[in-house]
Motif scaffolding. Structure first.
Motif, short mmCIF file in Angstrom:
data_model
loop_
_atom_site.label_atom_id
_atom_site.label_comp_id
_atom_site.label_asym_id
_atom_site.label_seq_id
_atom_site.Cartn_x
_atom_site.Cartn_y
_atom_site.Cartn_z
N THR A 77 7.03 -3.41 -2.46
CA THR A 77 7.58 -3.32 -4.35
C THR A 77 6.37 -2.89 -4.43
OG1 THR A 77 9.66 -4.33 -4.30
CG2 THR A 77 8.26 -3.70 -6.49
N GLY A 78 5.69 -1.87 -5.45
CA GLY A 78 4.43 -1.52 -5.67
C GLY A 78 4.06 -0.14 -4.81
N TYR A 79 3.37 0.45 -5.37
CA TYR A 79 2.80 1.32 -4.69
C TYR A 79 0.84 1.61 -4.53
CZ TYR A 79 2.02 6.16 -2.19
OH TYR A 79 1.39 7.06 -1.25
N ASN A 80 0.60 1.04 -3.95
CA ASN A 80 -0.94 0.41 -3.91
C ASN A 80 -1.23 0.74 -2.20
OD1 ASN A 80 -0.67 -1.89 -3.43
ND2 ASN A 80 -0.26 -1.88 -5.38
N HIS A 81 -2.56 -0.44 -1.90
CA HIS A 81 -3.23 -0.26 -0.54
C HIS A 81 -1.86 -1.27 -0.11
CE1 HIS A 81 -6.77 2.50 -0.63
NE2 HIS A 81 -6.91 2.30 -1.48
N SER A 82 -1.17 -2.00 -0.66
CA SER A 82 -0.96 -3.27 0.08
C SER A 82 0.38 -3.24 0.73
CB SER A 82 -0.02 -4.10 -1.05
OG SER A 82 0.53 -3.89 -2.34
N SER A 100 -0.08 -1.09 3.41
CA SER A 100 0.00 -1.56 4.90
C SER A 100 -0.14 -2.73 4.60
CB SER A 100 -1.58 -1.04 5.16
OG SER A 100 -2.45 0.21 4.48
N ASN A 101 0.01 -3.28 4.49
CA ASN A 101 1.22 -4.51 4.58
C ASN A 101 2.37 -5.11 5.09
OD1 ASN A 101 -1.34 -6.35 3.94
ND2 ASN A 101 -0.13 -6.46 1.94
N ALA A 102 3.43 -4.13 4.19
CA ALA A 102 4.80 -3.88 5.61
C ALA A 102 4.28 -3.25 6.49
CB ALA A 102 5.56 -2.74 3.92
N TRP A 103 3.60 -1.88 6.46
CA TRP A 103 3.34 -0.82 7.96
C TRP A 103 2.97 -2.06 9.44
CZ3 TRP A 103 5.38 3.44 9.16
CH2 TRP A 103 6.30 3.84 8.58
N LEU A 104 2.07 -2.87 9.28
CA LEU A 104 1.62 -3.62 10.06
C LEU A 104 2.66 -4.68 10.70
CD1 LEU A 104 -1.90 -4.25 8.56
CD2 LEU A 104 -1.79 -2.61 10.56
N LEU A 105 3.80 -5.19 9.31
CA LEU A 105 4.47 -5.75 9.85
C LEU A 105 5.52 -5.04 10.67
CD1 LEU A 105 6.26 -8.79 8.89
CD2 LEU A 105 7.25 -7.78 7.49
N LEU A 106 6.07 -3.69 10.10
CA LEU A 106 6.51 -3.19 11.07
C LEU A 106 5.65 -2.97 12.37
CD1 LEU A 106 9.58 -1.83 11.21
CD2 LEU A 106 8.14 -0.09 9.88
N GLN A 147 5.81 -0.70 -9.56
CA GLN A 147 7.34 -1.25 -9.98
C GLN A 147 7.83 -0.31 -8.85
OE1 GLN A 147 8.90 -0.81 -13.73
NE2 GLN A 147 9.32 -2.85 -14.12
N CYS A 148 7.15 0.76 -8.23
CA CYS A 148 7.68 1.83 -7.36
C CYS A 148 7.53 0.92 -6.10
CB CYS A 148 6.32 2.87 -7.26
SG CYS A 148 5.92 4.31 -8.23
N ARG A 149 8.89 1.44 -6.19
CA ARG A 149 9.47 0.92 -4.27
C ARG A 149 9.56 2.05 -3.73
NH1 ARG A 149 13.42 1.43 -8.43
NH2 ARG A 149 14.26 2.57 -7.87
N TYR A 150 8.64 1.60 -2.36
CA TYR A 150 8.47 2.23 -1.20
C TYR A 150 9.55 1.37 0.11
CZ TYR A 150 5.67 3.94 2.45
OH TYR A 150 4.57 5.09 3.65
N VAL A 151 9.80 2.06 1.04
CA VAL A 151 10.46 1.40 2.41
C VAL A 151 9.41 2.87 3.22
CG1 VAL A 151 12.52 1.22 3.67
CG2 VAL A 151 12.47 2.03 1.41
N ALA A 152 8.70 1.80 4.77
CA ALA A 152 8.43 1.80 5.46
C ALA A 152 9.18 1.36 6.32
CB ALA A 152 7.32 0.88 5.98
N PHE A 177 -1.79 4.46 5.20
CA PHE A 177 -2.04 3.23 5.09
C PHE A 177 -2.06 2.93 6.38
CE2 PHE A 177 1.36 4.84 1.98
CZ PHE A 177 0.42 4.44 0.67
N LEU A 178 -2.43 3.20 7.33
CA LEU A 178 -2.91 3.07 8.80
C LEU A 178 -4.65 3.01 9.45
CD1 LEU A 178 0.79 2.50 10.43
CD2 LEU A 178 -0.20 0.78 9.48
N ASN A 179 -4.83 4.25 8.73
CA ASN A 179 -6.20 5.19 9.66
C ASN A 179 -7.11 4.82 8.72
OD1 ASN A 179 -6.60 6.62 7.86
ND2 ASN A 179 -4.50 7.72 8.85
N GLN A 180 -7.87 4.25 8.80
CA GLN A 180 -9.39 3.34 8.56
C GLN A 180 -10.15 4.99 7.53
OE1 GLN A 180 -12.52 2.81 11.55
NE2 GLN A 180 -13.05 0.43 10.31
N ASN A 181 -9.92 6.02 7.71
CA ASN A 181 -10.00 7.16 6.96
C ASN A 181 -9.44 7.29 5.33
OD1 ASN A 181 -12.13 8.13 8.52
ND2 ASN A 181 -11.26 8.59 10.18
N LYS A 182 -8.37 6.71 6.04
CA LYS A 182 -6.94 6.72 4.23
C LYS A 182 -6.66 8.61 3.95
CE LYS A 182 -9.48 3.11 1.93
NZ LYS A 182 -9.95 2.17 0.70
#
Length: 289
Positions: free
Chosen positions: A155-160, A162-168, A197-202, A271-276
């Motif tokens: 939940t939330g659309y921002n740089h965070s 990345s945490n969902a992707w790293l977990l996956l 409030q945006c809902r995102y699914v990795a 969300f996963l690469n350094q260059n964004k």
């Protein structure tokens, strides 16, 4: 919360988003989660952060708002029915409580000049300035197969995100799973849903079911007719590009927006690469009715 609670509520969320027009009573959803109705209400609130009734009403209103904006010829009663309401009066009250205007006022207000919540984010606001006058790419209209996927909700659309992707990614490594086919599901329209409030699914595509579910679960990304847009850029430019597709291409296309979630297929995941930077295909679910 524990992994079992999260897994069961994820099953409920998947069921809700499959078809928001159907009867989504707490009693029925509690059975899907294998909880008593009372315990289900408490657990849903704990896992999702809002009550089940608030959540369902919000996603139905977001879907209705999309329909009013991008299908100007649609009859109000058709949108009421597709949004899961039994009467126009209850729908109108719910809509006004969420958007502070009637459906008619919403349909007539100019989205091009209205304040967009995502412009409060400086990176996205700069991205909007860069892409505002760009021509949209021509999409391919194709029939897409369903895809079995492992996923982590966020939940939330921002740089965070990345945490969902790293977990996956960590889960895929421990499970010896292929991590290369990546999808991001966009349940919310950031043109009028606050970013927090945006809902995102990795998601990653999987070739066999998950044996033990917990924070990582599995579902099927719905197939069907989609308009597929090739997009590239850097972080901050994606949401404005998606908004332009919805605001400019969709109303003139002759298609109607279906209720299944839009999603992206990443070739480069910002969300996963350094260059964004990102390179992806945006899958917009469309239909004729």
């Amino acid at each position: 919360m524990n992994k079992l609670q999260q897994s069961r509520i994820n099953d409920v969320l998947f069921y809700i988003h499959q078809d928001i027009s159907r009867d989504l009573t707490a009693r029925k959803l509690a059975k899907i989660a294998s909880y008593s109705e009372q315990h289900f209400h408490r657990t849903f609130q704990r896992v999702v952060g809002e009550s089940v009734n608030q959540y369902i009403r919000r996603i139905r209103m977001e879907y209705a708002a999309n329909q009013f904006m991008f299908d100007p010829q649609a009859k109000v009663i058709d949108i009421v029915n597709k949004s899961g309401f039994s009467s126009a009066s209850s729908f109108n009250r719910a809509f006004k409580s969420v958007f502070n205007m009637s459906p008619k006022e919403w349909r007539n207000h100019d989205l091009q000049i209205s304040d967009k919540p995502y412009l409060k984010d400086k990176e996205i606001a700069l991205g909007y300035e860069r892409v505002a006058n760009h021509d949209l790419p021509m999409p391919k209209i194709i029939e897409v197969p369903s895809r079995m996927a492992a996923y982590v909700r966020h939940t939330g659309y921002n740089h965070s995100i990345s945490n969902a992707w790293l977990l996956l990614k960590a889960w895929a490594m421990t499970e010896d799973r292929d991590f290369s086919v990546q999808y991001g599901l966009h349940h919310s329209n950031p043109a009028w849903v606050a970013l927090e409030q945006c809902r995102y699914v990795a998601c990653i595509e999987i070739d066999r079911p998950i044996s033990v579910r917990g924070v990582v679960n599995q579902f099927v990304i719905p197939g069907g007719l989609h308009a597929v847009f090739p997009l590239n850029g850097i972080y901050g430019e994606l949401l404005p590009k998606l908004s332009l597709i919805l605001e400019q291409w969709l109303p003139e296309s002759g298609f109607k927006l279906r209720a299944t979630p839009a999603y992206v297929h990443y070739m480069k995941n910002h969300f996963l690469n350094q260059n964004k930077d990102f390179e992806l295909d945006f899958y917009l679910p469309i239909g004729f009715f």
